[in-house]
Design a protein around this motif. Structure first.
Motif, PDB file in Angstrom:
ATOM      1  N   LYS A   1      -2.846  19.959  24.099  1.00 16.97           N
ATOM      2  CA  LYS A   1      -2.744  20.268  25.526  1.00 16.97           C
ATOM      3  C   LYS A   1      -1.761  19.295  26.205  1.00 16.97           C
ATOM      4  CE  LYS A   1      -5.716  20.859  29.554  1.00 16.97           C
ATOM      5  NZ  LYS A   1      -7.058  20.693  30.088  1.00 16.97           N
ATOM      6  N   PHE A   2      -1.858  18.013  25.845  1.00 16.55           N
ATOM      7  CA  PHE A   2      -0.954  16.982  26.379  1.00 16.55           C
ATOM      8  C   PHE A   2       0.486  17.276  25.967  1.00 16.55           C
ATOM      9  CE2 PHE A   2       0.334  12.264  26.172  1.00 16.55           C
ATOM     10  CZ  PHE A   2       0.586  12.190  27.531  1.00 16.55           C
ATOM     11  N   LEU A   3       0.673  17.671  24.710  1.00 14.66           N
ATOM     12  CA  LEU A   3       2.001  18.016  24.203  1.00 14.66           C
ATOM     13  C   LEU A   3       2.589  19.176  25.007  1.00 14.66           C
ATOM     14  CD1 LEU A   3       4.275  17.741  22.098  1.00 14.66           C
ATOM     15  CD2 LEU A   3       2.958  19.274  20.630  1.00 14.66           C
ATOM     16  N   LYS A   4       1.767  20.192  25.279  1.00 16.34           N
ATOM     17  CA  LYS A   4       2.259  21.338  26.052  1.00 16.34           C
ATOM     18  C   LYS A   4       2.697  20.916  27.450  1.00 16.34           C
ATOM     19  CE  LYS A   4       1.206  25.930  27.836  1.00 16.34           C
ATOM     20  NZ  LYS A   4       2.277  25.778  28.794  1.00 16.34           N
ATOM     21  N   SER A   5       1.924  20.029  28.088  1.00 13.30           N
ATOM     22  CA  SER A   5       2.303  19.592  29.437  1.00 13.30           C
ATOM     23  C   SER A   5       3.622  18.803  29.399  1.00 13.30           C
ATOM     24  CB  SER A   5       1.182  18.775  30.086  1.00 13.30           C
ATOM     25  OG  SER A   5       1.070  17.504  29.498  1.00 13.30           O
ATOM     26  N   ILE A   6       3.832  18.050  28.347  1.00 16.10           N
ATOM     27  CA  ILE A   6       5.087  17.301  28.206  1.00 16.10           C
ATOM     28  C   ILE A   6       6.251  18.261  27.985  1.00 16.10           C
ATOM     29  CG2 ILE A   6       6.348  15.697  26.700  1.00 16.10           C
ATOM     30  CD1 ILE A   6       3.633  14.203  26.350  1.00 16.10           C
ATOM     31  N   VAL A   7       6.050  19.251  27.133  1.00 12.75           N
ATOM     32  CA  VAL A   7       7.103  20.251  26.885  1.00 12.75           C
ATOM     33  C   VAL A   7       7.439  20.988  28.181  1.00 12.75           C
ATOM     34  CG1 VAL A   7       7.633  22.418  25.668  1.00 12.75           C
ATOM     35  CG2 VAL A   7       6.600  20.492  24.425  1.00 12.75           C
ATOM     36  N   ASP A   8       6.423  21.342  28.959  1.00 11.57           N
ATOM     37  CA  ASP A   8       6.667  22.007  30.250  1.00 11.57           C
ATOM     38  C   ASP A   8       7.495  21.106  31.176  1.00 11.57           C
ATOM     39  OD1 ASP A   8       5.196  24.185  29.360  1.00 11.57           O
ATOM     40  OD2 ASP A   8       3.399  23.678  30.522  1.00 11.57           O
ATOM     41  N   ALA A   9       7.175  19.808  31.188  1.00 13.35           N
ATOM     42  CA  ALA A   9       7.915  18.862  32.034  1.00 13.35           C
ATOM     43  C   ALA A   9       9.359  18.721  31.555  1.00 13.35           C
ATOM     44  CB  ALA A   9       7.215  17.504  32.032  1.00 13.35           C
ATOM     45  N   ILE A  10       9.539  18.666  30.247  1.00 12.04           N
ATOM     46  CA  ILE A  10      10.901  18.594  29.686  1.00 12.04           C
ATOM     47  C   ILE A  10      11.689  19.828  30.107  1.00 12.04           C
ATOM     48  CG2 ILE A  10      12.224  18.758  27.529  1.00 12.04           C
ATOM     49  CD1 ILE A  10      10.082  16.891  26.266  1.00 12.04           C
ATOM     50  N   ASN A  11      11.073  20.994  29.975  1.00  7.64           N
ATOM     51  CA  ASN A  11      11.753  22.242  30.350  1.00  7.64           C
ATOM     52  C   ASN A  11      12.124  22.249  31.828  1.00  7.64           C
ATOM     53  OD1 ASN A  11      11.745  23.331  27.768  1.00  7.64           O
ATOM     54  ND2 ASN A  11       9.757  24.306  28.045  1.00  7.64           N
ATOM     55  N   TRP A  12      11.243  21.725  32.668  1.00  6.90           N
ATOM     56  CA  TRP A  12      11.541  21.655  34.097  1.00  6.90           C
ATOM     57  C   TRP A  12      12.741  20.737  34.332  1.00  6.90           C
ATOM     58  CZ3 TRP A  12      11.714  17.771  37.741  1.00  6.90           C
ATOM     59  CH2 TRP A  12      11.865  18.194  39.058  1.00  6.90           C
TER      60      TRP A  12
END
Length: 120
Positions: free
Chosen positions: A43-54
Motif C-alpha cells: 500500500k505504501f509502495l502504491k502511494s509512492i508510485v502515485d506521488a512519483i506519477n504526479w
C-alpha cells in the motif's frame, strides 16, 4: 502567456512541498524492500508510485519554465531513471525495486533543488 508561467511556478511551489515528503518516503521504502517488509508495504509502495506519477506530470507541464534560459533538468536522464524503476516495479522484484529506488532518489532530490531555484 504570463498567466501560464505563473501557473507553472505555482505548480512547482506545490511540487517543492510534496517532493520533500516523497524523497523521505522513498528512503523508507528502500528499507522495507530490502528485507524489512511490513504489512502495509504494498500500500505504501502504491502511494509512492502515485506521488512519483504526479511529480512527473508536474515536470511535463513545467519543463519549459524549468529549463528556461538553461537546461536544468535533463529530461532523457530523468525518464531513463524513472523507466528503470517502473520496470522493477512491474517485475514485482523487491531487491530490484530497492536498487532502482536508490538510483532514482538523487534524481528526485535534484528535481527539488531545481524547483527551489526556479520559484525564487
Amino acid at each position: 502567456m504570463e498567466d501560464n508561467r505563473k501557473e507553472q511556478i505555482e505548480a512547482l511551489e506545490v511540487l517543492l512541498e510534496f517532493n520533500e515528503r516523497l524523497v523521505k518516503n522513498m528512503n523508507i521504502i528502500v528499507k522495507e524492500l530490502s528485507g524489512k517488509r511490513l504489512d502495509d508495504t504494498d500500500k505504501f509502495l502504491k502511494s509512492i508510485v502515485d506521488a512519483i506519477n504526479w511529480e512527473i506530470q508536474v515536470v511535463n507541464g513545467t519543463l519549459e519554465v524549468i529549463n528556461d534560459g538553461e537546461e536544468r533538468l535533463d529530461k532523457k536522464a530523468f525518464n531513463k531513471a524513472v523507466s528503470a524503476l517502473a520496470e522493477a516495479i512491474k517485475a514485482k522484484d523487491d531487491a530490484a525495486m530497492a536498487a532502482e529506488f536508490q538510483n532514482v532518489i538523487p534524481v528526485f532530490e535534484k528535481l527539488g533543488e531545481i524547483a527551489a531555484k526556479v520559484v525564487k
